[in-house]
Motif scaffolding. Structure first.
Motif, PDB file in Angstrom:
ATOM      1  N   GLY A   1       0.817  -1.201   0.000  1.00  0.00           N
ATOM      2  CA  GLY A   1       0.000   0.000   0.000  1.00  0.00           C
ATOM      3  C   GLY A   1       0.848   1.247   0.000  1.00  0.00           C
ATOM      4  O   GLY A   1       2.059   1.203   0.225  1.00  0.00           O
ATOM      5  N   VAL A   2       0.196   2.352  -0.240  1.00  0.00           N
ATOM      6  CA  VAL A   2       0.891   3.637  -0.309  1.00  0.00           C
ATOM      7  C   VAL A   2       1.302   4.083   1.085  1.00  0.00           C
ATOM      8  O   VAL A   2       0.882   3.526   2.104  1.00  0.00           O
ATOM      9  N   SER A   3       2.107   5.114   1.120  1.00  0.00           N
ATOM     10  CA  SER A   3       2.532   5.719   2.376  1.00  0.00           C
ATOM     11  C   SER A   3       1.312   6.104   3.215  1.00  0.00           C
ATOM     12  O   SER A   3       0.328   6.616   2.689  1.00  0.00           O
ATOM     13  N   SER A   4       1.358   5.813   4.497  1.00  0.00           N
ATOM     14  CA  SER A   4       0.314   6.156   5.469  1.00  0.00           C
ATOM     15  C   SER A   4      -0.965   5.321   5.335  1.00  0.00           C
ATOM     16  O   SER A   4      -1.988   5.673   5.906  1.00  0.00           O
ATOM     17  N   SER A   5      -0.896   4.201   4.616  1.00  0.00           N
ATOM     18  CA  SER A   5      -2.097   3.379   4.458  1.00  0.00           C
ATOM     19  C   SER A   5      -2.354   2.476   5.653  1.00  0.00           C
ATOM     20  O   SER A   5      -3.446   1.914   5.773  1.00  0.00           O
ATOM     21  N   GLY A   6      -1.380   2.317   6.531  1.00  0.00           N
ATOM     22  CA  GLY A   6      -1.581   1.508   7.725  1.00  0.00           C
ATOM     23  C   GLY A   6      -0.935   0.138   7.689  1.00  0.00           C
ATOM     24  O   GLY A   6      -1.289  -0.742   8.477  1.00  0.00           O
ATOM     25  N   LYS A   7       0.032  -0.054   6.817  1.00  0.00           N
ATOM     26  CA  LYS A   7       0.679  -1.358   6.671  1.00  0.00           C
ATOM     27  C   LYS A   7       1.404  -1.794   7.945  1.00  0.00           C
ATOM     28  O   LYS A   7       1.262  -2.931   8.389  1.00  0.00           O
ATOM     29  N   THR A   8       2.175  -0.904   8.521  1.00  0.00           N
ATOM     30  CA  THR A   8       2.960  -1.252   9.706  1.00  0.00           C
ATOM     31  C   THR A   8       2.049  -1.546  10.895  1.00  0.00           C
ATOM     32  O   THR A   8       2.255  -2.529  11.612  1.00  0.00           O
ATOM     33  N   THR A   9       1.030  -0.732  11.085  1.00  0.00           N
ATOM     34  CA  THR A   9       0.080  -0.960  12.169  1.00  0.00           C
ATOM     35  C   THR A   9      -0.623  -2.299  11.981  1.00  0.00           C
ATOM     36  O   THR A   9      -0.810  -3.062  12.937  1.00  0.00           O
TER      37      THR A   9
ATOM     38  N   VAL B   1      -3.525  -2.903   0.926  1.00  0.00           N
ATOM     39  CA  VAL B   1      -3.847  -2.125   2.117  1.00  0.00           C
ATOM     40  C   VAL B   1      -4.141  -0.711   1.649  1.00  0.00           C
ATOM     41  O   VAL B   1      -3.287  -0.052   1.057  1.00  0.00           O
ATOM     42  N   ASP B   2      -5.356  -0.251   1.904  1.00  0.00           N
ATOM     43  CA  ASP B   2      -5.767   1.034   1.352  1.00  0.00           C
ATOM     44  C   ASP B   2      -6.691   1.756   2.324  1.00  0.00           C
ATOM     45  O   ASP B   2      -7.130   1.197   3.333  1.00  0.00           O
ATOM     46  N   ALA B   3      -6.955   2.997   2.005  1.00  0.00           N
ATOM     47  CA  ALA B   3      -7.897   3.857   2.725  1.00  0.00           C
ATOM     48  C   ALA B   3      -8.269   4.965   1.751  1.00  0.00           C
ATOM     49  O   ALA B   3      -7.552   5.204   0.766  1.00  0.00           O
ATOM     50  N   PRO B   4      -9.362   5.665   1.998  1.00  0.00           N
ATOM     51  CA  PRO B   4      -9.706   6.792   1.123  1.00  0.00           C
ATOM     52  C   PRO B   4      -8.568   7.822   1.107  1.00  0.00           C
ATOM     53  O   PRO B   4      -7.885   8.025   2.122  1.00  0.00           O
ATOM     54  N   LEU B   5      -8.386   8.461  -0.044  1.00  0.00           N
ATOM     55  CA  LEU B   5      -7.298   9.424  -0.194  1.00  0.00           C
ATOM     56  C   LEU B   5      -7.353  10.517   0.873  1.00  0.00           C
ATOM     57  O   LEU B   5      -6.318  10.913   1.416  1.00  0.00           O
ATOM     58  N   SER B   6      -8.542  11.001   1.204  1.00  0.00           N
ATOM     59  CA  SER B   6      -8.646  12.053   2.225  1.00  0.00           C
ATOM     60  C   SER B   6      -8.093  11.560   3.565  1.00  0.00           C
ATOM     61  O   SER B   6      -7.448  12.322   4.298  1.00  0.00           O
ATOM     62  N   GLU B   7      -8.307  10.307   3.878  1.00  0.00           N
ATOM     63  CA  GLU B   7      -7.783   9.730   5.125  1.00  0.00           C
ATOM     64  C   GLU B   7      -6.270   9.560   5.051  1.00  0.00           C
ATOM     65  O   GLU B   7      -5.551   9.837   6.024  1.00  0.00           O
ATOM     66  N   LEU B   8      -5.766   9.102   3.914  1.00  0.00           N
ATOM     67  CA  LEU B   8      -4.316   8.960   3.741  1.00  0.00           C
ATOM     68  C   LEU B   8      -3.625  10.309   3.926  1.00  0.00           C
ATOM     69  O   LEU B   8      -2.600  10.401   4.609  1.00  0.00           O
ATOM     70  N   GLU B   9      -4.210  11.338   3.344  1.00  0.00           N
ATOM     71  CA  GLU B   9      -3.613  12.678   3.448  1.00  0.00           C
ATOM     72  C   GLU B   9      -3.708  13.215   4.882  1.00  0.00           C
ATOM     73  O   GLU B   9      -2.786  13.879   5.358  1.00  0.00           O
ATOM     74  N   ARG B  10      -4.786  12.921   5.577  1.00  0.00           N
ATOM     75  CA  ARG B  10      -4.908  13.339   6.976  1.00  0.00           C
ATOM     76  C   ARG B  10      -3.824  12.669   7.816  1.00  0.00           C
ATOM     77  O   ARG B  10      -3.135  13.320   8.601  1.00  0.00           O
ATOM     78  N   ARG B  11      -3.649  11.370   7.640  1.00  0.00           N
ATOM     79  CA  ARG B  11      -2.613  10.642   8.375  1.00  0.00           C
ATOM     80  C   ARG B  11      -1.232  11.189   8.055  1.00  0.00           C
ATOM     81  O   ARG B  11      -0.400  11.345   8.951  1.00  0.00           O
ATOM     82  N   GLU B  12      -1.014  11.456   6.791  1.00  0.00           N
ATOM     83  CA  GLU B  12       0.281  11.980   6.343  1.00  0.00           C
ATOM     84  C   GLU B  12       0.612  13.295   7.062  1.00  0.00           C
ATOM     85  O   GLU B  12       1.730  13.485   7.547  1.00  0.00           O
TER      86      GLU B  12
ATOM     87  N   ASP C   1      -9.481  -2.154   3.835  1.00  0.00           N
ATOM     88  CA  ASP C   1      -9.597  -0.705   3.992  1.00  0.00           C
ATOM     89  C   ASP C   1      -9.341  -0.384   5.463  1.00  0.00           C
ATOM     90  O   ASP C   1     -10.157  -0.719   6.330  1.00  0.00           O
ATOM     91  N   THR C   2      -8.212   0.247   5.747  1.00  0.00           N
ATOM     92  CA  THR C   2      -7.819   0.515   7.127  1.00  0.00           C
ATOM     93  C   THR C   2      -8.584   1.671   7.748  1.00  0.00           C
ATOM     94  O   THR C   2      -8.418   1.948   8.930  1.00  0.00           O
ATOM     95  N   HIS C   3      -9.429   2.316   6.965  1.00  0.00           N
ATOM     96  CA  HIS C   3     -10.291   3.364   7.514  1.00  0.00           C
ATOM     97  C   HIS C   3     -11.651   2.780   7.896  1.00  0.00           C
ATOM     98  O   HIS C   3     -12.268   3.216   8.861  1.00  0.00           O
ATOM     99  N   ALA C   4     -12.089   1.775   7.163  1.00  0.00           N
ATOM    100  CA  ALA C   4     -13.411   1.183   7.394  1.00  0.00           C
ATOM    101  C   ALA C   4     -13.417   0.193   8.555  1.00  0.00           C
ATOM    102  O   ALA C   4     -14.454  -0.013   9.173  1.00  0.00           O
TER     103      ALA C   4
ATOM    104  N   ALA D   1      -9.398  -5.975  13.683  1.00  0.00           N
ATOM    105  CA  ALA D   1     -10.370  -6.723  12.874  1.00  0.00           C
ATOM    106  C   ALA D   1      -9.750  -7.192  11.563  1.00  0.00           C
ATOM    107  O   ALA D   1      -9.973  -8.326  11.128  1.00  0.00           O
ATOM    108  N   LEU D   2      -8.956  -6.332  10.940  1.00  0.00           N
ATOM    109  CA  LEU D   2      -8.315  -6.705   9.674  1.00  0.00           C
ATOM    110  C   LEU D   2      -7.272  -7.794   9.887  1.00  0.00           C
ATOM    111  O   LEU D   2      -7.136  -8.695   9.052  1.00  0.00           O
ATOM    112  N   ALA D   3      -6.537  -7.724  10.989  1.00  0.00           N
ATOM    113  CA  ALA D   3      -5.554  -8.766  11.283  1.00  0.00           C
ATOM    114  C   ALA D   3      -6.238 -10.115  11.427  1.00  0.00           C
ATOM    115  O   ALA D   3      -5.780 -11.130  10.874  1.00  0.00           O
TER     116      ALA D   3
END
Length: 182
Positions: A10-18, A123-134, A163-166, A171-173
């Motif tokens: 996934g892209v930067s800040s998508s939540g992969k490490t978490t 691993v993804d999330a809406p762009l607005s959420e990715l940018e907020r995390r960033e 989707d790490t925002h949903a 739960a995803l793990a």
């Protein structure tokens, strides 16, 4: 062959490490976490963006200038060694979670090395959420998530998409662990 490698792409800040940490927390097995960021962090501070390693360039998209991290020859060689390490760990019987920002050719290389022994997860999330995390993290290059979101997942057929925002990382793990147990 059973799955003993989970590739979280996934892209930067998508939540992969978490998510990787949550998988480690909920699994009854030991999973090693191999992160692309850890390989880049092996370089001396300030040198990671050298032309030979991972140079940053600016790209123009829809009138906006965005940062793009690229792979120089030494950076490409380092990431190839990361993929070789993952295969070696897998062949030795270790369970491995890979935390990656990979395009289609890299995912194809993982699949070629690991065969059916890997589960590739978008691993993804809406762009607005990715940018907020960033913005909130403070250690990310602003605009990187937007730039990566337009190209990273192109041409990749995933085994699972999350989707790490949903949903929560916990739960995803559990979902991922259930999938590889099936």
């Amino acid at each position: 062959m059973s799955v003993n490698v989970i590739i979280l792409n996934g892209v930067s800040s998508s939540g992969k490490t978490t998510l990787a940490k949550a998988i480690q927390k909920y699994s009854h097995e030991i999973w090693l976490h191999v992160a692309m960021d850890s390989f880049i962090a092996m370089l001396p501070d300030g040198r990671e963006f050298d032309r030979e390693w991972f140079p940053m360039v600016e790209v123009s998209r829809e009138g906006e200038v965005l940062p793009q991290m690229t792979n120089g020859p030494s950076g490409e060689a380092l990431l190839l060694e990361m993929r070789r390490l993952v295969r070696g760990l897998s062949e030795t019987g270790f369970n491995v979670i890979v935390d990656e920002v990979a395009e289609a050719d890299t995912i194809a290389d993982y699949r070629g090395r690991l065969g059916n022994g890997c589960l590739v997860v978008k691993v993804d999330a809406p762009l607005s959420e990715l940018e907020r995390r960033e913005r909130e993290r403070g250690d990310r290059l602003i605009g990187l998530a937007r730039e990566q979101s337009e190209r990273v997942h192109n041409g990749i057929s995933y085994d699972l998409e999350v989707d790490t925002h949903a949903q929560t990382p916990d739960a995803l793990a559990r979902l991922i662990l259930e999938r590889i147990a099936a």
